[in-house]
Design a protein around this motif. Structure first.
Motif, PDB file in Angstrom:
ATOM      1  N   GLY A   1     -31.918   8.267  18.850  1.00 20.00           N
ATOM      2  CA  GLY A   1     -32.902   7.040  19.292  1.00 20.00           C
ATOM      3  C   GLY A   1     -32.225   6.788  20.804  1.00 20.00           C
ATOM      4  O   GLY A   1     -33.007   6.154  21.452  1.00 20.00           O
ATOM      5  N   SER A   2     -31.665   7.467  21.284  1.00 20.21           N
ATOM      6  CA  SER A   2     -30.925   7.256  22.784  1.00 20.21           C
ATOM      7  C   SER A   2     -32.006   7.957  23.564  1.00 20.21           C
ATOM      8  O   SER A   2     -32.713   8.978  23.115  1.00 20.21           O
ATOM      9  CB  SER A   2     -29.588   7.633  22.925  1.00 20.21           C
ATOM     10  N   PHE A   3     -32.047   7.702  24.996  1.00 19.53           N
ATOM     11  CA  PHE A   3     -32.966   8.244  25.786  1.00 19.53           C
ATOM     12  C   PHE A   3     -32.013   9.380  26.621  1.00 19.53           C
ATOM     13  O   PHE A   3     -31.011   9.222  27.162  1.00 19.53           O
ATOM     14  CB  PHE A   3     -33.612   7.248  26.839  1.00 19.53           C
ATOM     15  N   LEU A   4     -32.870  10.460  27.023  1.00 25.45           N
ATOM     16  CA  LEU A   4     -32.369  11.738  27.908  1.00 25.45           C
ATOM     17  C   LEU A   4     -33.074  11.699  29.047  1.00 25.45           C
ATOM     18  O   LEU A   4     -34.385  11.285  29.196  1.00 25.45           O
ATOM     19  CB  LEU A   4     -32.532  12.941  27.049  1.00 25.45           C
ATOM     20  N   THR A   5     -32.544  12.356  30.196  1.00 29.99           N
ATOM     21  CA  THR A   5     -33.299  12.859  31.191  1.00 29.99           C
ATOM     22  C   THR A   5     -33.089  14.402  31.308  1.00 29.99           C
ATOM     23  O   THR A   5     -32.032  14.828  31.275  1.00 29.99           O
ATOM     24  CB  THR A   5     -32.661  12.331  32.488  1.00 29.99           C
ATOM     25  N   THR A   6     -34.159  15.101  31.080  1.00 33.52           N
ATOM     26  CA  THR A   6     -34.259  16.547  30.896  1.00 33.52           C
ATOM     27  C   THR A   6     -35.499  17.108  31.303  1.00 33.52           C
ATOM     28  O   THR A   6     -36.402  16.476  31.136  1.00 33.52           O
ATOM     29  CB  THR A   6     -33.964  17.029  29.283  1.00 33.52           C
ATOM     30  N   PRO A   7     -35.449  18.415  31.980  1.00 33.87           N
ATOM     31  CA  PRO A   7     -36.688  18.826  32.179  1.00 33.87           C
ATOM     32  C   PRO A   7     -37.535  19.697  31.216  1.00 33.87           C
ATOM     33  O   PRO A   7     -38.700  19.897  31.371  1.00 33.87           O
ATOM     34  CB  PRO A   7     -36.362  19.934  33.464  1.00 33.87           C
ATOM     35  N   ALA A   8     -36.738  19.645  29.921  1.00 36.84           N
ATOM     36  CA  ALA A   8     -37.258  20.298  28.976  1.00 36.84           C
ATOM     37  C   ALA A   8     -38.683  19.399  28.385  1.00 36.84           C
ATOM     38  O   ALA A   8     -38.764  18.194  28.246  1.00 36.84           O
ATOM     39  CB  ALA A   8     -36.301  20.475  27.878  1.00 36.84           C
ATOM     40  N   ARG A   9     -39.691  20.127  28.041  1.00 34.65           N
ATOM     41  CA  ARG A   9     -40.807  19.413  27.656  1.00 34.65           C
ATOM     42  C   ARG A   9     -40.889  19.016  26.035  1.00 34.65           C
ATOM     43  O   ARG A   9     -40.487  19.718  25.344  1.00 34.65           O
ATOM     44  CB  ARG A   9     -42.187  20.004  28.072  1.00 34.65           C
ATOM     45  N   GLY A  10     -41.417  17.925  25.651  1.00 38.21           N
ATOM     46  CA  GLY A  10     -41.603  17.809  24.238  1.00 38.21           C
ATOM     47  C   GLY A  10     -43.075  17.967  23.892  1.00 38.21           C
ATOM     48  O   GLY A  10     -43.788  18.306  24.658  1.00 38.21           O
ATOM     49  N   THR A  11     -43.128  17.774  22.537  1.00 37.20           N
ATOM     50  CA  THR A  11     -44.619  18.299  21.986  1.00 37.20           C
ATOM     51  C   THR A  11     -45.139  16.930  21.334  1.00 37.20           C
ATOM     52  O   THR A  11     -46.238  17.310  20.884  1.00 37.20           O
ATOM     53  CB  THR A  11     -44.196  19.279  20.772  1.00 37.20           C
ATOM     54  N   LEU A  12     -44.670  15.993  21.421  1.00 36.98           N
ATOM     55  CA  LEU A  12     -45.036  14.612  20.898  1.00 36.98           C
ATOM     56  C   LEU A  12     -44.697  13.454  21.733  1.00 36.98           C
ATOM     57  O   LEU A  12     -43.719  13.795  22.364  1.00 36.98           O
ATOM     58  CB  LEU A  12     -44.660  14.246  19.458  1.00 36.98           C
ATOM     59  N   MET A  13     -45.435  12.431  21.777  1.00 39.21           N
ATOM     60  CA  MET A  13     -45.475  11.241  22.633  1.00 39.21           C
ATOM     61  C   MET A  13     -45.447  10.275  21.656  1.00 39.21           C
ATOM     62  O   MET A  13     -45.985   9.917  20.854  1.00 39.21           O
ATOM     63  CB  MET A  13     -46.559  11.233  23.786  1.00 39.21           C
ATOM     64  N   GLY A  14     -44.537   9.015  22.067  1.00 44.40           N
ATOM     65  CA  GLY A  14     -44.314   7.867  21.381  1.00 44.40           C
ATOM     66  C   GLY A  14     -44.329   6.554  22.120  1.00 44.40           C
ATOM     67  O   GLY A  14     -44.552   6.645  23.573  1.00 44.40           O
ATOM     68  N   ASN A  15     -44.660   5.563  21.509  1.00 43.72           N
ATOM     69  CA  ASN A  15     -44.909   4.434  22.215  1.00 43.72           C
ATOM     70  C   ASN A  15     -44.016   3.277  21.243  1.00 43.72           C
ATOM     71  O   ASN A  15     -43.953   3.119  20.226  1.00 43.72           O
ATOM     72  CB  ASN A  15     -46.241   3.845  21.954  1.00 43.72           C
ATOM     73  N   ARG A  16     -43.288   2.375  22.050  1.00 44.76           N
ATOM     74  CA  ARG A  16     -42.584   1.142  21.704  1.00 44.76           C
ATOM     75  C   ARG A  16     -42.881  -0.043  22.413  1.00 44.76           C
ATOM     76  O   ARG A  16     -42.184  -1.200  22.336  1.00 44.76           O
ATOM     77  CB  ARG A  16     -40.795   1.373  21.512  1.00 44.76           C
ATOM     78  N   GLY A  17     -43.723   0.227  23.232  1.00 41.95           N
ATOM     79  CA  GLY A  17     -43.929  -1.091  24.304  1.00 41.95           C
ATOM     80  C   GLY A  17     -43.675  -0.781  25.697  1.00 41.95           C
ATOM     81  O   GLY A  17     -43.169   0.198  26.085  1.00 41.95           O
ATOM     82  N   ILE A  18     -43.674  -1.866  26.332  1.00 41.13           N
ATOM     83  CA  ILE A  18     -43.375  -1.792  27.847  1.00 41.13           C
ATOM     84  C   ILE A  18     -41.784  -1.973  28.030  1.00 41.13           C
ATOM     85  O   ILE A  18     -41.391  -2.868  27.903  1.00 41.13           O
ATOM     86  CB  ILE A  18     -44.008  -2.685  28.650  1.00 41.13           C
TER      87      ILE A  18
END
Length: 204
Positions: free
Chosen positions: A11-28
């Motif tokens: 659940g933590s956030f990363l900074t990486t140039p690797a691309r994901g295959t899905l996108m998510g939403n938890r609000g602003i």
């Protein structure tokens, strides 16, 4: 420039140039300058979506719009507490509903599902997720667990190590207890037959 909006299985956030295959939403979660703050959610309907749907285009981290989060694949999204989107992933959402009914014997509307998922996944304060201990051998295929600081996918009786670029080569499941990153509600749905979409590196 990479932004800290790639989501780790815990659940933590990363900074990486690797691309994901899905996108998510938890609000602003970002400000007018596109900086992501300490909050990790603003609502309970955490979904995971296709990267492309009906030709829609978004400006990433636009002011006043939800923060786009990205996942290696659906196993990571589920471990981070998300479920399939009912719009862009309608067929997967129907599979999720069917597995939910098998697991729990009911078919609640999406807001009730989200409330039950949120109770299982979230610590108070909007900044962290709840994780339990378990035995790796008792987890269903598609569940993600952690040993020390490293995350692993349980698949076919083996453990695949996580990296932002993909899953590594399978290894034997560890003995003893592990930290189950996939929450208890989602584990029941996986046990009931829901198969998440996996990154090609998983070998499926």
């Amino acid at each position: 420039m990479p932004r800290p909006n790639r989501v780790h299985p815990d659940g933590s956030f990363l900074t990486t140039p690797a691309r994901g295959t899905l996108m998510g939403n938890r609000g602003i979660l970002h400000d007018a300058e596109g900086r992501i703050g300490p909050a990790r959610w603003r609502h309970r309907n955490w979904v995971c979506c296709l990267l492309s749907f009906r030709g829609r285009h978004r400006r990433l981290l636009a002011p006043g719009h939800y923060t786009e989060l990205f996942f290696l694949d659906e196993a990571v999204a589920l471990a981070a507490g998300h479920r399939p989107c009912a719009e862009c992933r309608r067929a997967d959402y129907r599979r999720w509903q069917a597995a939910w009914a098998r697991a729990f014997g009911d078919s609640p509307p999406a807001p009730e599902m989200d409330a039950r998922l949120h109770a299982a996944r979230a610590e108070p304060g909007a900044r962290g997720l709840r994780h339990e201990t378990a035995k790796a051998g008792d987890l269903p295929d598609g569940a993600v667990f952690a040993v020390a600081a490293r995350a692993w996918l349980r698949l076919g009786g083996r453990a695949l190590p996580y990296a932002p670029e993909g899953w590594g080569a399978p290894e034997p499941l560890p003995g003893g207890t592990v930290r189950a990153l996939t929450n208890a509600v989602t584990r029941r749905i996986l046990q009931a037959g829901y198969a998440p979409r996996l990154h090609p590196s998983a070998g499926t």
